[in-house]
Design an enzyme around this catalytic site. Structure first.
Site, mmCIF file in Angstrom:
data_model
loop_
_atom_site.group_PDB
_atom_site.id
_atom_site.type_symbol
_atom_site.label_atom_id
_atom_site.label_comp_id
_atom_site.label_asym_id
_atom_site.label_seq_id
_atom_site.Cartn_x
_atom_site.Cartn_y
_atom_site.Cartn_z
ATOM 1 N N GLY A 100 -10.998 1.101 -0.914
ATOM 2 C CA GLY A 100 -9.528 1.121 -1.187
ATOM 3 C C GLY A 100 -8.610 0.182 -0.686
ATOM 4 N N GLU A 101 -7.505 0.452 -0.254
ATOM 5 C CA GLU A 101 -6.594 -0.049 0.737
ATOM 6 C C GLU A 101 -6.196 -1.518 0.130
ATOM 7 O OE1 GLU A 101 -8.626 -0.918 4.351
ATOM 8 O OE2 GLU A 101 -8.974 1.303 4.783
ATOM 9 N N GLY A 102 -6.635 -1.735 -1.185
ATOM 10 C CA GLY A 102 -6.080 -3.041 -1.824
ATOM 11 C C GLY A 102 -7.303 -4.104 -1.283
ATOM 12 N N LEU A 108 0.797 -1.058 0.013
ATOM 13 C CA LEU A 108 -0.042 -0.075 -0.088
ATOM 14 C C LEU A 108 0.779 1.316 0.046
ATOM 15 C CD1 LEU A 108 -2.541 -1.161 2.915
ATOM 16 C CD2 LEU A 108 -2.826 -1.378 0.241
#
Length: 370
Positions: free
Chosen positions: A322-324, A67
């Protein structure tokens, strides 16, 4: 004058081995499960086999979530559902295991690495291993000023390249890529609109935190103003990242390109990683062959970027956090494809001298007039 030219990556990046992929396809034809019965998992297994240069494909044993974190000055225009300069709180949540990606990574037993490229906070608020790479404290307000200086943009891209090398050298065999940012989707929408030649309203979404109609209109206006600044520098990807990107986006772009150089597959997440991938494609047209679109989030700019790169998302769960997190949800599919391609048995070869003609052919022969 920068000593880094992103166009040079075009000569460094090769496509996954097409000969190995053909061998993987031929092996698939010999498996006991009929071709096509596993749907897209067949294609995934063959892609991974070509990326690894191995038939049969090897299991994905050491995936890692990476990230890139940063704050964006444009967030001060209230274009995000989170306060400007608050990305460090998102980072803290991940570190403490209290965020979606942290929960999913814990369940999947996948380590998470956070790289501070441009957080707007005191370094003492976060662990040294997170903040030690920081390029600058926050990125500029892209509607009225450059996000980065030319020197900062080059440093950020080289940071991403260095992180990719560290991951490849440590044995990471697949990366789940994500971002932690406030205001990052505004910069991402600007990059995608500039590279696709579209208007602000076409690419502007509600972001990971969700925004109301007034905030969306402010975000559209910010993207519109930033686009005016982006269009004159479209011929130089590094200058484009300096003008309307940000430290985290520039680092992510360098990371993606160097992953392709190192032949390390990447699963893309949301609109931020999609925007960086699109910049990377502009520099090196073969680079997207090393990337998978993990999920379709519902952000219009992300869908446009994936379409431009001809990447078909694996999932469509509308995960905008988000955040992966969305990309991490797709990881089990990739691992399952590798396991099926490697472990399913092949049909036994026919015995020597056996009649291998289809039964229908034999029946037809029996009724052929003499």
């Amino acid at each position: 004058m920068s000593s880094l030219n992103l166009d040079d990556f075009s000569d460094l990046i090769e496509r996954p081995d097409s000969g190995v992929r053909r061998d993987a396809e031929e092996r698939r034809e010999r498996l006991t499960v009929a071709p096509g019965a596993l749907g897209r998992l067949d294609e995934l297994g063959e892609w991974l086999s070509a990326a690894q240069g191995s038939v049969p494909v090897s299991p994905v044993r050491r995936p890692r979530v990476v990230l890139f974190a940063g704050d964006h000055g444009v967030a001060s225009l209230d274009v995000s559902g989170r306060p400007a300069g608050s990305t460090h709180r998102l980072v803290r949540d991940v570190l403490e295991g209290a965020s979606p990606v942290a929960v999913l990574a814990r369940r999947a037993d996948v380590p998470v690495r956070i790289v501070d490229a441009g957080l707007d906070c005191d370094p003492e608020l976060l662990p040294a291993e997170v903040v030690r790479h920081r390029i600058r404290r926050g990125s500029g307000r892209i509607d009225i000023e450059d996000a980065l200086t030319a020197e900062e943009a080059e440093r950020a891209v080289r940071l991403g390249m260095a992180i990719a090398d560290e991951e490849a050298d440590s044995g990471t065999d697949l990366v789940v890529l994500g971002d932690l940012s406030v205001g990052g989707t505004t910069a991402a929408a600007t990059l995608i609109a500039a590279l696709c030649g579209t208007d602000a309203s076409v690419v502007t979404g509600r972001g990971g935190a969700g925004i109301d109609d007034l905030a969306w209109m402010r975000k559209c206006a910010a993207v519109r103003d930033a686009l005016r600044r982006a269009r004159p520098v479209l011929g130089d990807q590094l200058e484009l990242l300096a003008t309307v990107g940000g430290a985290d986006l520039a680092a992510t772009t360098g990371f993606l390109l160097q992953c392709a150089v190192r032949r390390m597959p990447v699963i893309l997440d949301g609109v931020v990683s999609a925007a960086c991938a699109l910049v990377g494609q502009r520099a090196a047209f073969r680079a997207p062959d090393w990337w998978l679109a993990g999920q379709l989030s519902g952000e219009p700019a992300q869908a446009k970027a994936f379409d431009r790169m001809a990447l078909e998302p694996l999932l469509g769960q509308g995960v905008t956090v988000g955040e992966g997190a969305g990309a991490l949800l797709a990881l089990p599919l990739v691992q399952a494809a590798a396991a099926l391609a490697a472990e399913l048995p092949e049909r036994p070869a026919p015995a020597a001298g056996a009649d291998t003609r289809p039964e229908a052919e034999e029946t037809a022969d029996a009724h052929t007039p003499v």
